[in-house]
Design a protein around this motif. Structure first.
Motif, PDB file in Angstrom:
ATOM      1  N   VAL A   7      -7.137  47.100  34.554  1.00  0.00           N
ATOM      2  CA  VAL A   7      -8.385  46.876  35.291  1.00  0.00           C
ATOM      3  C   VAL A   7      -9.116  45.662  34.717  1.00  0.00           C
ATOM      4  O   VAL A   7      -9.624  44.811  35.449  1.00  0.00           O
ATOM      5  CB  VAL A   7      -9.261  48.149  35.228  1.00  0.00           C
ATOM      6  N   ALA A   8      -9.143  45.564  33.391  1.00  0.00           N
ATOM      7  CA  ALA A   8      -9.863  44.452  32.760  1.00  0.00           C
ATOM      8  C   ALA A   8      -9.269  43.121  33.212  1.00  0.00           C
ATOM      9  O   ALA A   8      -9.995  42.157  33.498  1.00  0.00           O
ATOM     10  CB  ALA A   8      -9.786  44.582  31.244  1.00  0.00           C
ATOM     11  N   GLU A   9      -7.953  43.059  33.335  1.00  0.00           N
ATOM     12  CA  GLU A   9      -7.337  41.785  33.752  1.00  0.00           C
ATOM     13  C   GLU A   9      -7.588  41.492  35.229  1.00  0.00           C
ATOM     14  O   GLU A   9      -7.781  40.346  35.611  1.00  0.00           O
ATOM     15  CB  GLU A   9      -5.839  41.805  33.438  1.00  0.00           C
ATOM     16  N   ARG A  10      -7.589  42.535  36.052  1.00  0.00           N
ATOM     17  CA  ARG A  10      -7.891  42.296  37.476  1.00  0.00           C
ATOM     18  C   ARG A  10      -9.340  41.799  37.619  1.00  0.00           C
ATOM     19  O   ARG A  10      -9.634  40.920  38.412  1.00  0.00           O
ATOM     20  CB  ARG A  10      -7.648  43.558  38.303  1.00  0.00           C
ATOM     21  N   ILE A  11     -10.218  42.360  36.820  1.00  0.00           N
ATOM     22  CA  ILE A  11     -11.613  41.902  36.855  1.00  0.00           C
ATOM     23  C   ILE A  11     -11.688  40.439  36.409  1.00  0.00           C
ATOM     24  O   ILE A  11     -12.419  39.634  36.987  1.00  0.00           O
ATOM     25  CB  ILE A  11     -12.519  42.810  35.981  1.00  0.00           C
ATOM     26  N   HIS A  12     -10.886  40.103  35.431  1.00  0.00           N
ATOM     27  CA  HIS A  12     -10.869  38.730  34.933  1.00  0.00           C
ATOM     28  C   HIS A  12     -10.455  37.759  36.053  1.00  0.00           C
ATOM     29  O   HIS A  12     -11.066  36.702  36.241  1.00  0.00           O
ATOM     30  CB  HIS A  12      -9.926  38.643  33.731  1.00  0.00           C
ATOM     31  N   HIS A  13      -9.445  38.127  36.828  1.00  0.00           N
ATOM     32  CA  HIS A  13      -9.045  37.287  37.967  1.00  0.00           C
ATOM     33  C   HIS A  13     -10.214  37.134  38.944  1.00  0.00           C
ATOM     34  O   HIS A  13     -10.460  36.061  39.482  1.00  0.00           O
ATOM     35  CB  HIS A  13      -7.862  37.914  38.727  1.00  0.00           C
ATOM     36  N   MET A  14     -10.898  38.257  39.172  1.00  0.00           N
ATOM     37  CA  MET A  14     -11.994  38.223  40.147  1.00  0.00           C
ATOM     38  C   MET A  14     -13.140  37.333  39.647  1.00  0.00           C
ATOM     39  O   MET A  14     -13.799  36.662  40.439  1.00  0.00           O
ATOM     40  CB  MET A  14     -12.469  39.653  40.394  1.00  0.00           C
ATOM     41  N   GLU A  15     -13.370  37.327  38.342  1.00  0.00           N
ATOM     42  CA  GLU A  15     -14.412  36.441  37.791  1.00  0.00           C
ATOM     43  C   GLU A  15     -14.058  34.979  38.070  1.00  0.00           C
ATOM     44  O   GLU A  15     -14.916  34.179  38.436  1.00  0.00           O
ATOM     45  CB  GLU A  15     -14.573  36.675  36.283  1.00  0.00           C
ATOM     46  N   ARG A  16     -12.783  34.670  37.905  1.00  0.00           N
ATOM     47  CA  ARG A  16     -12.360  33.285  38.189  1.00  0.00           C
ATOM     48  C   ARG A  16     -12.522  32.976  39.673  1.00  0.00           C
ATOM     49  O   ARG A  16     -12.905  31.872  40.067  1.00  0.00           O
ATOM     50  CB  ARG A  16     -10.894  33.083  37.774  1.00  0.00           C
ATOM     51  N   PHE A  17     -12.245  33.985  40.500  1.00  0.00           N
ATOM     52  CA  PHE A  17     -12.385  33.785  41.944  1.00  0.00           C
ATOM     53  C   PHE A  17     -13.850  33.459  42.292  1.00  0.00           C
ATOM     54  O   PHE A  17     -14.130  32.521  43.035  1.00  0.00           O
ATOM     55  CB  PHE A  17     -11.918  35.043  42.700  1.00  0.00           C
ATOM     56  N   VAL A  18     -14.786  34.207  41.724  1.00  0.00           N
ATOM     57  CA  VAL A  18     -16.215  33.988  42.012  1.00  0.00           C
ATOM     58  C   VAL A  18     -16.611  32.572  41.602  1.00  0.00           C
ATOM     59  O   VAL A  18     -17.286  31.854  42.348  1.00  0.00           O
ATOM     60  CB  VAL A  18     -17.099  35.022  41.268  1.00  0.00           C
ATOM     61  N   PHE A  19     -16.163  32.182  40.432  1.00  0.00           N
ATOM     62  CA  PHE A  19     -16.495  30.851  39.914  1.00  0.00           C
ATOM     63  C   PHE A  19     -16.012  29.766  40.886  1.00  0.00           C
ATOM     64  O   PHE A  19     -16.739  28.856  41.262  1.00  0.00           O
ATOM     65  CB  PHE A  19     -15.829  30.692  38.523  1.00  0.00           C
ATOM     66  N   ARG A  20     -14.778  29.903  41.333  1.00  0.00           N
ATOM     67  CA  ARG A  20     -14.202  28.896  42.238  1.00  0.00           C
ATOM     68  C   ARG A  20     -14.830  28.983  43.631  1.00  0.00           C
ATOM     69  O   ARG A  20     -14.997  27.983  44.317  1.00  0.00           O
ATOM     70  CB  ARG A  20     -12.675  29.095  42.328  1.00  0.00           C
ATOM     71  N   MET A  21     -15.167  30.206  44.068  1.00  0.00           N
ATOM     72  CA  MET A  21     -15.779  30.359  45.403  1.00  0.00           C
ATOM     73  C   MET A  21     -17.151  29.689  45.430  1.00  0.00           C
ATOM     74  O   MET A  21     -17.524  29.055  46.417  1.00  0.00           O
ATOM     75  CB  MET A  21     -15.908  31.852  45.740  1.00  0.00           C
ATOM     76  N   LEU A  22     -17.877  29.817  44.324  1.00  0.00           N
ATOM     77  CA  LEU A  22     -19.205  29.185  44.255  1.00  0.00           C
ATOM     78  C   LEU A  22     -19.111  27.667  44.422  1.00  0.00           C
ATOM     79  O   LEU A  22     -20.001  27.050  45.009  1.00  0.00           O
ATOM     80  CB  LEU A  22     -19.888  29.534  42.927  1.00  0.00           C
TER      81      LEU A  22
END
Ligand code: G3H
Length: 541
Positions: A99-114
């Motif tokens: 779960v921690a790693e999937r969340i990590h991917h999602m954090e990168r996604f938010v950063f790039r989406m912004l």
């Protein structure tokens, strides 16, 4: 200038459109995402016309803003193969990631989406005609939703990072992914509502096929690279095209485990029936609604009018949660109507980029004809349009129409108008709106306006069993996103909210063992040596 003249001049000349907003328009999109690759499409394209028309030599004309691929069954099935392989019967890298790693991917996604905010907002505005301000809000709300989802998953994981011991059995219970999810969102919130299913589906470890809505597809172009870079191959696949040609083969394959559709019940029913093993299909559906407002005789009229105005006309009434029929106590109908009509006609209308604009052109092709048909039917059966210029059409622009008095033989009494038409009915007996709700095929929400606690209490108890949210002295709405959003009858299946969405895209599964010394040693060994992602007590901080 008279109101009709203003409506007739609502569309801009090309030179009136702010230059920044024209940058990169029209935009021909050829890429689609399958198996971690942005492939280029050389076949037929869907040509996108904005709801915003442009005045050319005094004549308003639809404004071309770009095109996107019209893929075929072949590419749809390639996307399915990619999603099925990435899931690999639950053995793929993504569904087995912590779960921690999937969340990590999602954090990168938010950063790039912004980083793509400006372009996404611009395309959103052009594609569905949403005001620039509300398009920005939709983007920001979506980012908040993703962040809240990550936090909710951390909480869920923390609760699951422990053992339960019951009746001599040790168990660890977690939520695991379902499999391959097919996500389709609506045109009115093409970014937000699509991502409110896509993000929880992904973060729970499912693999996904996303088909963006017909209006609101171009805005996914800036995200293709982001999805491609951030997620392992095949985890997210984005396909474009006519729903009726690319979606049925996916459903018929039997390989879709969750259908997440925000759209209409007729499509949902057709798609569900195509699945060869319906018991293996979970559906998360946000469908139509015809939310009523009930304005009681002691209502604070200023407040009721203000909320009904927002409820009926925010984004031109193109919200599933919009107030779509107003029941007004006969004793106050004249005063209510007088204030409502005056408020409607004071609304600022025009182009999405105009400061304070509230009413903009409607998004769907043919929509103004449909709305005119509803109004004509009501007039033929005894109603009148009671506001000046109500129902006036210019191209894709429809000036809001207040229809009064409406009765049950009119189409607008039953049909979800999803546009700027406000049907008003007087009532003498509170049983009348209640009967309406009992016999309605929809059951999402209701708004009650009044002051008397006794009367409101007497309405709450029967109405919570008709709909899934009773709003007191406020319009109907989905938010805040931590509240459950669902409906009865033909309005929804499943419940969405930040935390509920994590549940609908996952299933509880557990590891259990009798509390013997051998089993305790095995479990302790696995946990101590971090040998399993599932059987673990790691606590995400
Ligand atoms: O179209 C239906 C949306 O879920 C409504 O959301 O109430 O936040 O506008 P909203």
């Amino acid at each position: 200038m008279s109101l009709i003249e203003k409506i007739n001049r609502v569309f801009p000349q090309n030179s009136d459109i702010p230059t920044g907003l024209q940058q990169g328009i029209p935009f021909s999109q050829t890429g689609y995402l399958i198996n971690g690759e942005i492939r280029q499409w050389e076949g037929p394209q869907h040509h996108v016309l904005s709801p915003v028309w442009v005045n050319i030599d005094g004549v308003p004309e639809p404004f071309p803003i770009g095109s996107y691929p019209l893929l075929t069954e072949k590419e749809a099935l390639e996307a399915l193969d990619a999603a099925v392989s990435a899931y690999d019967h639950g053995r793929g890298a993504w569904p087995t990631l912590s779960v921690a790693e999937r969340i990590h991917h999602m954090e990168r996604f938010v950063f790039r989406m912004l980083e793509q905010k400006e372009r996404i907002v611009q395309l959103l505005m052009w594609e569905v005609g949403k005001s620039l301000k509300d398009s920005i809000k939709e983007f920001d709300r979506t980012i908040c939703y993703i962040k809240d989802t990550m936090n909710a998953l951390k909480d869920l994981d923390r609760i699951s990072s422990r053992f339960a011991i019951e009746e001599g059995i040790i168990g660890q219970i977690r939520r695991a992914p379902m499999g391959v999810v097919l996500c389709m969102g609506p045109f009115n919130y093409p970014l937000n509502e699509t991502l409110t299913t896509l993000i929880p589906a992904l973060i729970m470890g499912n693999t996904v096929i996303l088909k963006p809505p017909k209006h609101g597809a171009l805005l996914y172009a800036p995200l293709l690279d982001v999805f491609c870079d951030v997620f392992p191959k095949g985890v997210i696949n984005i396909i474009y095209g006519e729903g009726h040609s690319i979606i049925p083969p996916l459903m018929r394959s039997g390989s879709i485990h969750v259908l997440a559709l925000i759209g209409n019940s007729s499509t949902a029913n057709i798609l569900k029936k195509l699945h060869p093993k319906p018991n293996r299909l979970r559906c998360v559906l946000g469908l139509e609604a015809k939310n009523p407002a009930i304005v009681l005789k002691d209502a604070d009229l200023d407040l009721a009018v203000q909320e009904c105005l927002l409820g009926c006309l925010s984004f031109n009434g193109q919200r599933c949660t919009a107030l779509k029929i107003l029941f007004v106590a006969s004793a106050i109908q004249d005063e209510f109507l007088k204030r409502l009509v005056s408020a409607v006609n004071k609304l600022c209308f025009g182009m999405p980029w105009q400061e304070d604009v509230f009413i903009t052109p409607v998004a769907e092709k043919g929509k103004t004809d449909y709305l005119q048909g509803l109004v004509a039917d009501a007039i033929a059966k005894g109603a009148a349009v009671i506001n000046e210029a109500g129902g006036t059409v210019n191209g894709s622009f429809f000036f809001p129409a207040v229809l009064y008095p409406v009765h049950e033989r009119m189409r607008v009494y039953h049909e979800e108008q999803f546009g700027p038409v406000i049907p008003v009915l007087p009532f003498n007996d509170i049983k009348e709106p209640i009967e309406y709700m009992i016999h309605s095929v929809y059951g999402q929400q209701v708004s009650i306006f009044g002051k008397d606690p006794d009367q409101i209490a007497q309405l709450i108890d029967p109405l919570v069993n008709q709909v899934c949210r009773v709003n007191i002295n406020s319009q109907c709405q989905r938010g805040p996103d931590i509240f459950p959003f669902t409906g009865r009858k033909d309005s929804a299946e499943g419940t969405l909210s930040v935390s509920d969405a994590l549940r609908v895209f996952s299933i509880r599964t557990l590891v259990a063992a009798k509390q013997t010394q051998m089993n305790k040693d095995i479990i302790t060994g696995i946990v101590r040596n971090h040998q399993s992602q599932f059987l673990a007590t790691d606590f995400i901080l």
